[in-house]
Design a protein around this motif. Structure first.
Motif, PDB file in Angstrom:
ATOM      1  N   SER A 195       0.822  -1.206   0.000  1.00 45.38           N
ATOM      2  CA  SER A 195       0.000   0.000   0.000  1.00 45.38           C
ATOM      3  C   SER A 195       0.856   1.256   0.000  1.00 45.38           C
ATOM      4  O   SER A 195       1.830   1.355   0.746  1.00 45.38           O
ATOM      5  N   ALA A 196       0.480   2.221  -0.817  1.00 47.40           N
ATOM      6  CA  ALA A 196       1.155   3.521  -0.834  1.00 47.40           C
ATOM      7  C   ALA A 196       0.379   4.565  -0.039  1.00 47.40           C
ATOM      8  O   ALA A 196       0.802   5.708   0.056  1.00 47.40           O
ATOM      9  N   GLN A 197      -0.747   4.157   0.562  1.00 47.92           N
ATOM     10  CA  GLN A 197      -1.570   5.100   1.322  1.00 47.92           C
ATOM     11  C   GLN A 197      -1.275   5.067   2.823  1.00 47.92           C
ATOM     12  O   GLN A 197      -1.554   6.036   3.531  1.00 47.92           O
ATOM     13  N   ALA A 198      -0.731   3.944   3.314  1.00 51.55           N
ATOM     14  CA  ALA A 198      -0.461   3.816   4.748  1.00 51.55           C
ATOM     15  C   ALA A 198       0.523   2.684   4.972  1.00 51.55           C
ATOM     16  O   ALA A 198       0.664   1.789   4.121  1.00 51.55           O
ATOM     17  N   LEU A 199       1.218   2.752   6.114  1.00 56.48           N
ATOM     18  CA  LEU A 199       2.009   1.607   6.556  1.00 56.48           C
ATOM     19  C   LEU A 199       1.036   0.653   7.245  1.00 56.48           C
ATOM     20  O   LEU A 199       0.550   0.924   8.343  1.00 56.48           O
ATOM     21  N   ARG A 200       0.744  -0.454   6.598  1.00 59.17           N
ATOM     22  CA  ARG A 200      -0.246  -1.394   7.108  1.00 59.17           C
ATOM     23  C   ARG A 200       0.460  -2.488   7.901  1.00 59.17           C
ATOM     24  O   ARG A 200       1.207  -3.293   7.347  1.00 59.17           O
ATOM     25  N   ARG A 233      -1.713   2.103   9.734  1.00 61.18           N
ATOM     26  CA  ARG A 233      -2.984   1.402   9.932  1.00 61.18           C
ATOM     27  C   ARG A 233      -2.647   0.006  10.432  1.00 61.18           C
ATOM     28  O   ARG A 233      -1.863  -0.695   9.804  1.00 61.18           O
ATOM     29  N   THR A 234      -3.252  -0.374  11.537  1.00 60.09           N
ATOM     30  CA  THR A 234      -2.928  -1.652  12.155  1.00 60.09           C
ATOM     31  C   THR A 234      -4.083  -2.622  12.018  1.00 60.09           C
ATOM     32  O   THR A 234      -5.212  -2.310  12.392  1.00 60.09           O
ATOM     33  N   TYR A 235      -3.784  -3.789  11.474  1.00 61.42           N
ATOM     34  CA  TYR A 235      -4.764  -4.861  11.376  1.00 61.42           C
ATOM     35  C   TYR A 235      -4.528  -5.783  12.562  1.00 61.42           C
ATOM     36  O   TYR A 235      -3.503  -6.453  12.645  1.00 61.42           O
ATOM     37  N   PHE A 236      -5.451  -5.786  13.493  1.00 57.16           N
ATOM     38  CA  PHE A 236      -5.290  -6.555  14.722  1.00 57.16           C
ATOM     39  C   PHE A 236      -5.893  -7.948  14.588  1.00 57.16           C
ATOM     40  O   PHE A 236      -7.058  -8.112  14.208  1.00 57.16           O
ATOM     41  N   MET A 237      -5.089  -8.941  14.938  1.00 58.18           N
ATOM     42  CA  MET A 237      -5.562 -10.322  15.000  1.00 58.18           C
ATOM     43  C   MET A 237      -4.728 -11.054  16.052  1.00 58.18           C
ATOM     44  O   MET A 237      -3.505 -10.927  16.060  1.00 58.18           O
ATOM     45  N   GLY A 274      -0.731 -12.902   4.260  1.00 58.64           N
ATOM     46  CA  GLY A 274      -1.130 -13.719   3.119  1.00 58.64           C
ATOM     47  C   GLY A 274      -2.365 -13.196   2.411  1.00 58.64           C
ATOM     48  O   GLY A 274      -2.484 -13.330   1.189  1.00 58.64           O
ATOM     49  N   LYS A 275      -3.261 -12.600   3.153  1.00 60.47           N
ATOM     50  CA  LYS A 275      -4.481 -12.043   2.558  1.00 60.47           C
ATOM     51  C   LYS A 275      -4.345 -10.565   2.209  1.00 60.47           C
ATOM     52  O   LYS A 275      -5.318  -9.906   1.850  1.00 60.47           O
ATOM     53  N   ARG A 276      -3.135 -10.052   2.325  1.00 61.77           N
ATOM     54  CA  ARG A 276      -2.808  -8.664   1.985  1.00 61.77           C
ATOM     55  C   ARG A 276      -3.662  -7.664   2.771  1.00 61.77           C
ATOM     56  O   ARG A 276      -3.985  -6.584   2.283  1.00 61.77           O
ATOM     57  N   LEU A 277      -3.972  -8.024   3.989  1.00 65.08           N
ATOM     58  CA  LEU A 277      -4.658  -7.096   4.881  1.00 65.08           C
ATOM     59  C   LEU A 277      -3.667  -6.177   5.577  1.00 65.08           C
ATOM     60  O   LEU A 277      -4.054  -5.170   6.172  1.00 65.08           O
ATOM     61  N   CYS A 278      -2.407  -6.528   5.497  1.00 67.70           N
ATOM     62  CA  CYS A 278      -1.319  -5.718   6.039  1.00 67.70           C
ATOM     63  C   CYS A 278      -0.058  -6.088   5.272  1.00 67.70           C
ATOM     64  O   CYS A 278      -0.046  -7.053   4.502  1.00 67.70           O
ATOM     65  N   GLY A 311       8.806  -9.047   9.393  1.00 70.15           N
ATOM     66  CA  GLY A 311       8.416 -10.071   8.432  1.00 70.15           C
ATOM     67  C   GLY A 311       7.527  -9.505   7.343  1.00 70.15           C
ATOM     68  O   GLY A 311       6.589  -8.753   7.620  1.00 70.15           O
ATOM     69  N   VAL A 312       7.833  -9.860   6.085  1.00 72.31           N
ATOM     70  CA  VAL A 312       7.012  -9.459   4.940  1.00 72.31           C
ATOM     71  C   VAL A 312       6.719 -10.694   4.098  1.00 72.31           C
ATOM     72  O   VAL A 312       7.230 -11.779   4.368  1.00 72.31           O
ATOM     73  N   ARG A 313       5.885 -10.528   3.077  1.00 74.02           N
ATOM     74  CA  ARG A 313       5.590 -11.659   2.198  1.00 74.02           C
ATOM     75  C   ARG A 313       6.850 -12.099   1.447  1.00 74.02           C
ATOM     76  O   ARG A 313       7.718 -11.287   1.147  1.00 74.02           O
ATOM     77  N   HIS A 314       6.919 -13.390   1.121  1.00 68.34           N
ATOM     78  CA  HIS A 314       8.104 -13.924   0.453  1.00 68.34           C
ATOM     79  C   HIS A 314       8.351 -13.300  -0.917  1.00 68.34           C
ATOM     80  O   HIS A 314       9.480 -13.338  -1.425  1.00 68.34           O
ATOM     81  N   THR A 315       7.336 -12.703  -1.508  1.00 70.24           N
ATOM     82  CA  THR A 315       7.502 -12.078  -2.819  1.00 70.24           C
ATOM     83  C   THR A 315       7.899 -10.606  -2.732  1.00 70.24           C
ATOM     84  O   THR A 315       8.201  -9.995  -3.765  1.00 70.24           O
ATOM     85  N   ASP A 316       7.908 -10.037  -1.531  1.00 70.01           N
ATOM     86  CA  ASP A 316       8.081  -8.586  -1.383  1.00 70.01           C
ATOM     87  C   ASP A 316       9.538  -8.189  -1.158  1.00 70.01           C
ATOM     88  O   ASP A 316       9.892  -7.554  -0.158  1.00 70.01           O
TER      89      ASP A 316
END
Length: 291
Positions: A40-45, A80-84, A96-100, A240-245
Motif C-alpha cells: 500500500s502507498a496510502q499507509a504503513l499497514r 494502519r494496524t490490522y489486529f488479530m 497472506g491475505k494482503r490485509l497488512c 516479516g514481509v511476504r516472500h515475494t516482497d
C-alpha cells in the motif's frame, strides 16, 4: 519466548484467532520513500496482536507499534494496524491475505515470512527477588538453583537447559498457548514469584523486563548470556514481509539502518534486554555496552 511466540521457539501465544479490526493510529502525511507497487502507498499497514504487551495492544501501546510509528514517519505515511490474535494461521490470514504489509516482530529464520535485517537481539532472562537468596545468580548452572522451584513457559527453550541441569523436575510450567486478552501467564508467574510460590521465573527478555518493572515486589532481571549454545536462548528479531516482497524488504532495511538509534531508544525504554553480537548487554547510556 512469550511472545515467546513469534520468535521461533517462542513467542506466538494465542490459540484463538478472533475477528480482526483495522485501526487508524496516526494521521496521514506526504509521500516519503518510494513504496513498491506490491504494498500500500496510502499507509504503513501493520499486522499486530491486540493484547500482547509489551509488544502491541489494541490501545496502540507496545514497543512494536511505537517502532511502526518510526517506520511510518520515515515513509511519511500514516499507520494502519490490522489486529488479530497470534495463533495458527496468523501469517496466512494477515500478510497472506494482503490485509497488512509487515509484521514488526518475527524471529529470524522462521519460515512463514521473508525477513528484513534484524533490528534487535534479545535473550531469555531469569527473574529473581532483589535481595533474595538467588540475587547474584547469573547462570542456570549456579549451585544455588539446585532444588529451587523455577517457573517457565511450557515448551520454550529454557526447559531443555533445565532438563540438562537436572532442574526440570522441580520446575513449575505455565501455559504458553493462551488468549492474552483474558490470561497473562507472565504476570501470573511473576505474581507467584512475589508470593514465594516459586523461587525464580524464566521469561523471554522483553517480557521479563517489561513486567518485572511493573511488579509490586522489587525484582531483578538477569539476562542469561552464559548458557550453552543449544538450544539458543538469544534470538535476532526482524520484521516479516511476504516472500515475494523483496523490494519492500529493502525499503524497510534502509529505514532500520537510518532510524536504528530511535528504535533502540524505544526498546530500552520498554526494558528490553538488548545484546550486541558479542553477547554484551546494551545499556541505556547512549547505546553503550556493558562489560
Amino acid at each position: 519466548m512469550e511472545n515467546e511466540g513469534r520468535f521461533a521457539p517462542l513467542l506466538a501465544s494465542l490459540a484463538t484467532v478472533a475477528l480482526a479490526a483495522i485501526v487508524l493510529l496516526s494521521p496521514s502525511g506526504a509521500g516519503g520513500q518510494q513504496i513498491p507497487d506490491q504494498v500500500s502507498a496510502q499507509a504503513l499497514r501493520v499486522c499486530a496482536d491486540p493484547a500482547n504487551m509489551p509488544f502491541s495492544s489494541q490501545s496502540g501501546a507496545g514497543f512494536e507499534l511505537e517502532i511502526a510509528g518510526i517506520v511510518a514517519d520515515e515513509l511519511k505515511l500514516p499507520v494502519r494496524t490490522y489486529f488479530m490474535p497470534q495463533g495458527p494461521g496468523y501469517v496466512r490470514n494477515t500478510l497472506g491475505k494482503r490485509l497488512c504489509d509487515v509484521i514488526i516482530g518475527y524471529a529470524a529464520g522462521a519460515d512463514p515470512v521473508l525477513h528484513t535485517n534484524p533490528y534487535y537481539r534479545s535473550v531469555y532472562a531469569l527473574v529473581v527477588k532483589k535481595g533474595g537468596p538467588l540475587d547474584g545468580v547469573d547462570r542456570l548452572a549456579d549451585p544455588r538453583l539446585k532444588g529451587r522451584r523455577l517457573g517457565l513457559m511450557a515448551a520454550t527453550p529454557p526447559a531443555d537447559h533445565l532438563l540438562e541441569l537436572g532442574l526440570l523436575p522441580s520446575a513449575r510450567t505455565y501455559s504458553l498457548l493462551v488468549d492474552r486478552r483474558f490470561d497473562s501467564p507472565a504476570e501470573e508467574m511473576l505474581a507467584d514469584l512475589a508470593a514465594g510460590e516459586i523461587d525464580g521465573a524464566l521469561l523471554w527478555g522483553p517480557t521479563a523486563g517489561y513486567f518485572a518493572a511493573r511488579a509490586g515486589t522489587p525484582l531483578k532481571v538477569v539476562p542469561l548470556i552464559h548458557e550453552a549454545e543449544r538450544p539458543a536462548l538469544a534470538y535476532r528479531i526482524t520484521m516479516g514481509v511476504r516472500h515475494t516482497d523483496h523490494e519492500w524488504k529493502q525499503v524497510l532495511n534502509r529505514i532500520l539502518l537510518t532510524r536504528a538509534a530511535d528504535i533502540e531508544k524505544v526498546l530500552l525504554a520498554y526494558g528490553v534486554p538488548l545484546l550486541d553480537e558479542d553477547d554484551r548487554l546494551v545499556t541505556a547510556a547512549a547505546g553503550s555496552k556493558a562489560p
